[in-house]
Design an enzyme around this catalytic site. Structure first.
Site, short mmCIF file in Angstrom:
data_model
loop_
_atom_site.label_atom_id
_atom_site.label_comp_id
_atom_site.label_asym_id
_atom_site.label_seq_id
_atom_site.Cartn_x
_atom_site.Cartn_y
_atom_site.Cartn_z
N GLU A 60 -5.02 0.49 -0.39
CA GLU A 60 -4.78 -0.92 -0.10
C GLU A 60 -4.92 -1.75 -1.38
OE1 GLU A 60 -3.66 -1.73 2.67
OE2 GLU A 60 -4.67 -0.80 4.37
N HIS A 76 0.83 -1.21 0.00
CA HIS A 76 0.00 0.00 0.00
C HIS A 76 0.86 1.26 0.00
CE1 HIS A 76 -0.54 0.11 4.71
NE2 HIS A 76 0.54 0.75 4.35
P1 PGA Z 1 6.15 2.09 8.01
O1 PGA Z 1 4.81 2.16 7.19
O2 PGA Z 1 6.97 3.28 7.58
O3 PGA Z 1 5.72 2.21 9.44
O4 PGA Z 1 6.79 0.79 7.68
C1 PGA Z 1 4.85 2.34 5.82
C2 PGA Z 1 3.45 2.33 5.28
O5 PGA Z 1 2.64 1.52 5.78
O6 PGA Z 1 3.16 3.12 4.39
#
Ligand code: PGA
Length: 245
Positions: free
Chosen positions: A143, A138
């Site tokens: 999503e 995503h």
């Molecule tokens: P994260 O999340 O930087 O906490 O890994 C990335 C995202 O879900 O877009």
């Protein structure tokens, strides 16, 4: 797509902060598309550091964030507005009136999305969009789906995303199940894209998203078509594609 490989998370953060800072220096009234999540934290820390040393001036910058949980208020410490204030805006000389995050408290989905689209349209385009990438591919809260959503919309969060977020809430019931997110068309219209990823647990999705087929089942894969996309990853996140770049 251009790949930049760094030794570790710290160097990834510095490399990305350098590109953002160059954007602000070249165009002081630029529009930055910003992201939340754990990956950008080091970038924001570095930008605050350079600001504190007098090296960057954010006074004319506008920011547009990717997403916000529906029904969380800006002062809820899990809201993305709160995250941005705490981790960046409160520490630099940005005009908060020019920092935009979808309005989580607007429960009328159409109005929340229309209002955010109007803001995005009024700023004449995003100069540089910073993106993290989820384990399921995503970007923002776009999503995996059967089609690429275009503009701001309300999404039902994927089960894996809800589970990943549960650690931040006291109980599973409190974890937001919906969010407002900028759409894929808006992201693709940004003049420049900057994706950051760190750690071994991002290695599979980096390979799938940027070396696999372009499909809404892996939303980040559409970035393969962007004319100016830079992907900054540390060695661990690139370990499955070392021979491909
Ligand atoms: P994260 O999340 O930087 O906490 O890994 C990335 C995202 O879900 O877009």
């Amino acid at each position: 797509m251009k790949f930049i490989r760094t030794e570790d998370y710290y160097q990834m953060s510095r490399a990305a902060a350098n590109i953002i800072s160059a954007q602000v220096i070249i165009k002081p009234d630029c529009v930055l598309g910003l992201a939340t999540g754990s990956t950008p934290l080091g970038i924001y820390k570095q930008l605050i550091d350079w600001y504190t040393k007098g090296d960057i001036d954010f006074s004319n910058v506008t920011t547009i964030n990717l997403d916000e949980y529906k029904a969380l208020s800006p002062d809820n410490d899990q809201s993305y507005r709160y995250f941005m204030n705490e981790n960046l805006f409160n520490h630099i000389n940005i005009n908060k009136n020019k920092t935009y995050v979808p309005n989580g408290l607007e429960l009328d989905e159409k109005k929340a999305c229309d209002d955010y689209n109007s803001i995005i349209n009024s700023v004449q385009g995003i100069d540089l969009q910073l993106l993290g990438i989820g384990h399921n591919g995503h970007i923002g809260f776009n999503e995996p789906s059967d089609c690429f959503a275009t503009e701001t919309h309300c999404v039902d969060l994927a089960q894996s995303t809800i589970e990943a977020n549960a650690r931040f809430f006291d109980s599973y019931e409190e974890v937001p199940k919906q969010a407002y997110t900028m759409g894929i068309k808006t992201i693709m219209h940004a003049k420049k894209i900057l994706v950051v990823a760190s750690g071994e647990n991002k290695a599979d999705i980096i390979k799938e998203a940027f070396f696999g087929p372009i499909t809404p089942k892996v939303p980040a894969s559409i970035l393969q078509l962007h004319p100016d996309a830079t992907i900054i990853c540390d060695n661990d996140a690139l370990q499955k594609v070392s021979e491909l770049i």
